[in-house]
Write a protein that holds these residues in place. Structure first.
Motif, short mmCIF file in Angstrom:
data_model
loop_
_atom_site.label_atom_id
_atom_site.label_comp_id
_atom_site.label_asym_id
_atom_site.label_seq_id
_atom_site.Cartn_x
_atom_site.Cartn_y
_atom_site.Cartn_z
N LEU A 243 0.83 -1.20 0.00
CA LEU A 243 0.00 0.00 0.00
C LEU A 243 0.86 1.26 0.00
O LEU A 243 0.55 2.24 -0.68
CB LEU A 243 -0.93 -0.01 1.21
CG LEU A 243 -1.88 1.19 1.36
CD1 LEU A 243 -2.72 1.36 0.11
CD2 LEU A 243 -2.76 1.02 2.59
N ALA A 244 1.95 1.23 0.76
CA ALA A 244 2.84 2.39 0.77
C ALA A 244 3.40 2.68 -0.62
O ALA A 244 3.44 3.83 -1.07
CB ALA A 244 3.99 2.16 1.76
N ALA A 245 3.81 1.63 -1.33
CA ALA A 245 4.32 1.81 -2.69
C ALA A 245 3.23 2.33 -3.61
O ALA A 245 3.48 3.19 -4.47
CB ALA A 245 4.88 0.49 -3.21
N GLN A 246 2.01 1.83 -3.45
CA GLN A 246 0.90 2.29 -4.28
C GLN A 246 0.60 3.77 -4.03
O GLN A 246 0.37 4.54 -4.97
CB GLN A 246 -0.35 1.46 -3.98
CG GLN A 246 -1.57 1.86 -4.80
CD GLN A 246 -2.81 1.07 -4.43
OE1 GLN A 246 -2.76 0.18 -3.58
NE2 GLN A 246 -3.93 1.39 -5.06
N LEU A 247 0.62 4.18 -2.77
CA LEU A 247 0.33 5.57 -2.44
C LEU A 247 1.42 6.50 -2.96
O LEU A 247 1.13 7.59 -3.48
CB LEU A 247 0.18 5.73 -0.92
CG LEU A 247 -1.01 5.00 -0.29
CD1 LEU A 247 -0.96 5.12 1.22
CD2 LEU A 247 -2.32 5.54 -0.83
#
Length: 720
Positions: A243-247
């Motif tokens: 999720l961090a990479a997606q954000l």
């Protein structure tokens, strides 16, 4: 304090030889080190607080400062955007059609690239192009325990996100926006895969915690700017890392937070490498810098330069005692001023958005081109697996056809039953002597031997069945070994029993053999009916003639050798003589060829069914029709459309103002108007109220409207 850099990777405001920028209290050539743990020096690369803030500390609309600059920097929606969006929609369709199911070399990275490419389109690129005036999204990311949440709370002056000592710390993202910007984020315009919540996220619910973003309104933020506190990029929870990479992929600007103790960790730099590759706009925050350890800022700048991020400004946040969970205003003052100035300058925001967007487009084209090669690799792997199966079963087909045409079948039980059928040669001598009517001899012979025909047919069935089963088993074993040795095939074998022939093969083979025998009898019947008087003469001998034709088929290539030559060869000759005596030479050759073809077709049908146990696994994946050509063409069209859009944008600098880019309500982040006691005031030769070009205008080349005044120069070591 800030250690900013220009686009060439040199520290802005440094010495002429490229040394680090200095702030008040720095020694010559030293990195920006402020005067103490509680203070920050004003750096030359940071936006000056004066031009961006009014006397109350609140941001001003850029037009209030300079209408000419406002008109030049705030641009209308660009021509060519619709064309680019259309090309990206086509590319997205091609990307989502790909699955990359086979385990080809590097496929895990290819699948990750595919997912990231689609996320880039859905989470950032298409939403940004369709809504150019949407607020600039700053995603605050970084390592576990780096102080991201504390930093966000400190610049806002309120606790909107919860830091903690447990790991992971930030478990769900928090997006802070100006109250008037709420509608930009309450829908699925960006990050469509994340639910929106306005209350506290229930962390006991895994789905809610990891797949929801909490929206918080704050009047402190300038309208047009939003902050998103992302989960830890190195979280022990896989969902958090993803999720961090997606954000971060959905960000217009990265504010990447690390600490003096962990700034060289590998995991964060993996993401920063990716940011550099797609030319994302990045700022680095070095948190928890102990007094006397400010030199780590220079080392971080070195690492950033070596990894393609030499242009990224670096903010140093000193180690400080928290008050009510917040850092002192002076500790976050430079970051707050920097963000406030950005939020108050629509032209600067557009420049950041355009730079990030252009980098994402180029990166997407590169990804798509690479993925086209991965799709081609899938097709090649599919062909390789099919070829292995095809070769195994084609060899099985040849083995069976050879065994049924070279005399191999005329051995053992088949030969014994045939000899029982024709006796000791009396019939053969009767045919050779040609006394009386041949038809009478044949008719009389078969009337006495009719009871022997089923025994011969049964022996042929058993012998032929054994040949086919053995060949099919060997083909299955070969195919299985070939697939097991190939990673693409091995992954498809899990849970399937393909190392042996199918359990229904014996039944299927028996059915096909009986069908072939019926075909042979039908051929004999048709041929007999076509000859005048033959049908009546052979009314009791058709089965015998059919068996004779089968025997002749099995010896059609004359491959019998050795001791069997006399017996089996004589047997085949006897069958041929018998059939020629009844139907003639040409008819017998035609009947033999037709019977062989029908046997080959039935054997082929059996083997094709066995091979489909393997190839159906590939058919279900669709890799046989996979080709990277459409994806490659779509990526090329995006590249061309992007170049045309960029040219149109460059030519449109004097276009109409985009109302959506105007900042209607401007706030000031906490500490934006705070001044470190050791930060020098404006130079004495500057008149009160004189506006100096700030960081964003210097960075993107804007100049005030009044060009009669020479721009100020920043001398090394002047403490700004």
């Amino acid at each position: 304090m800030t250690i900013p850099s220009d686009d060439a990777g040199r520290t802005v405001g440094g010495d002429p030889d490229g040394g680090a920028a200095r702030t008040s209290g720095d020694g010559p050539g030293a990195p920006g080190t402020g005067a103490g743990p509680g203070g920050t020096g004003q750096d030359l690369g940071a936006p000056a607080p004066g031009p961006s803030l009014d006397e109350s500390g609140h941001g001003r609309h850029v037009a209030d400062a300079d209408p000419v600059v406002e008109r030049s920097l705030v641009r209308a929606p660009q021509a060519g955007t619709d064309e680019l969006v259309a090309a990206l929609d086509v590319l997205r369709g091609e990307l989502t059609a790909q699955r990359l199911p086979l385990t080809t070399p590097g496929v895990e990275e290819d699948r990750r690239t595919l997912a990231l490419a689609v996320d880039q389109l859905d989470d950032y690129l298409l939403p940004r192009l369709r809504a150019r005036s949407a607020p600039l999204l700053v995603v605050v990311g970084g390592s576990t325990g780096a102080g991201k949440s504390t930093l966000v709370n400190s610049v806002l002056g309120e606790k909107v996100t919860t830091p903690g000592v447990l790991r992971p710390t930030t478990r769900s993202p928090v997006l802070v926006h100006h109250p008037l910007d709420g509608r930009w984020f309450s829908t699925d315009r960006i990050l469509p895969g994340l639910a929106r919540v306005t209350g506290a996220v229930d962390h006991t619910d895994g789905a809610s915690s990891h797949r929801a973003v909490r929206l918080v309104a704050s009047e402190v933020l300038p309208q047009g700017l939003a902050l998103l506190d992302a989960p830890d990029v190195d979280s022990v929870v896989v969902e958090n890392r993803e999720l961090a990479a997606q954000l971060l992929g959905a960000a217009d600007l990265w504010l990447f937070v690390t600490t003096a103790a962990r700034y060289a960790d590998a995991v964060p730099w993996d993401l920063l490498h990716e940011a550099a590759r797609r030319r994302a706009q990045v700022a680095l925050v070095l948190d928890r810098v102990d007094p006397g350890a400010e030199a780590v800022g220079a080392d971080l700048h070195r690492l950033a330069s070596e990894n393609g991020l030499g242009h990224a400004p670096i903010f140093l946040v000193p180690e400080a005692q928290l008050v009510d969970g917040l850092l002192p205003e002076t500790a976050v003052g430079e970051i707050s001023r920097w963000l406030t100035a950005l939020g108050g300058d629509a032209g600067a925001r557009s420049a950041v958005i355009d730079a990030t967007r252009d980098g994402v487009v180029d990166d997407l084209v590169r990804r798509a081109t690479d993925l086209a090669g991965a799709v081609d690799a899938q097709h090649e792997a599919d062909g390789h697996l099919r070829a292995a199966v095809g070769a195994a079963y084609e060899d099985a087909r040849r083995t069976i056809l050879a065994a049924t045409s070279d005399g191999t079948m005329l051995r053992g039980e088949v030969l014994s039953r045939w000899q029982d059928f024709v006796g000791t040669g009396e019939f053969f001598r009767a045919v050779e002597q040609k006394v009386g009517s041949v038809r009478d001899a044949v008719s009389g012979f078969f009337r006495g031997k009719g009871r022997k025909v089923p025994e011969v047919e049964e022996a042929i069935t058993h012998g032929l069945e054994s040949v086919v089963l053995d060949a099919a088993e060997e083909a299955a074993e070969r195919s299985y070994r070939a697939w097991r040795a190939d990673p693409s095939g091995a992954a498809l074998l899990d849970g399937l029993d393909l190392s042996r022939a199918s359990g229904t093969l014996r039944t299927r083979v028996a059915e096909e053999i009986r069908g072939w025998q019926a075909d042979v009898l039908a051929l004999v019947s048709e041929q007999a009916a076509a000859k005048r008087g033959t049908a009546r003469a052979l009314s009791f001998g058709l089965n015998g003639l059919g068996v004779s034709l089968m025997v002749l088929v099995f010896a059609s290539t004359g491959g019998i050798t050795g001791a069997e030559l006399g017996i089996a060869g004589g047997t085949a000759v006897l069958a041929q003589k018998l059939l020629e005596a009844v139907f003639g030479d040409d008819a017998v050759r035609r009947l033999t060829r037709t019977a062989q073809d029908r046997l080959s077709a039935r054997v082929g049908a059996v083997l094709d069914g066995e091979a489909r146990r393997f190839t159906s696994q590939l058919d279900a994946l669709g890799t046989g029709d996979a080709t990277g050509t459409p994806l490659r063409a779509a990526a090329e069209e995006v590249r061309r459309a992007a170049r045309r859009e960029q040219k149109a944008r460059a030519a449109d600098v004097n276009g109409a103002q985009d109302p959506g880019s105007v900042v209607g309500q401007a706030g000031a982040l906490r500490g934006a108007h705070a001044r470190d006691p050791q930060t020098p005031d404006a130079p004495a030769d500057e008149a009160p109220g004189t506006e100096r070009p700030g960081f964003w205008r210097r960075l993107f080349g804007a100049r005030p409207a009044d060009t009669t005044e020479e721009p100020s120069t920043d001398e090394p070591g002047d403490g700004r």
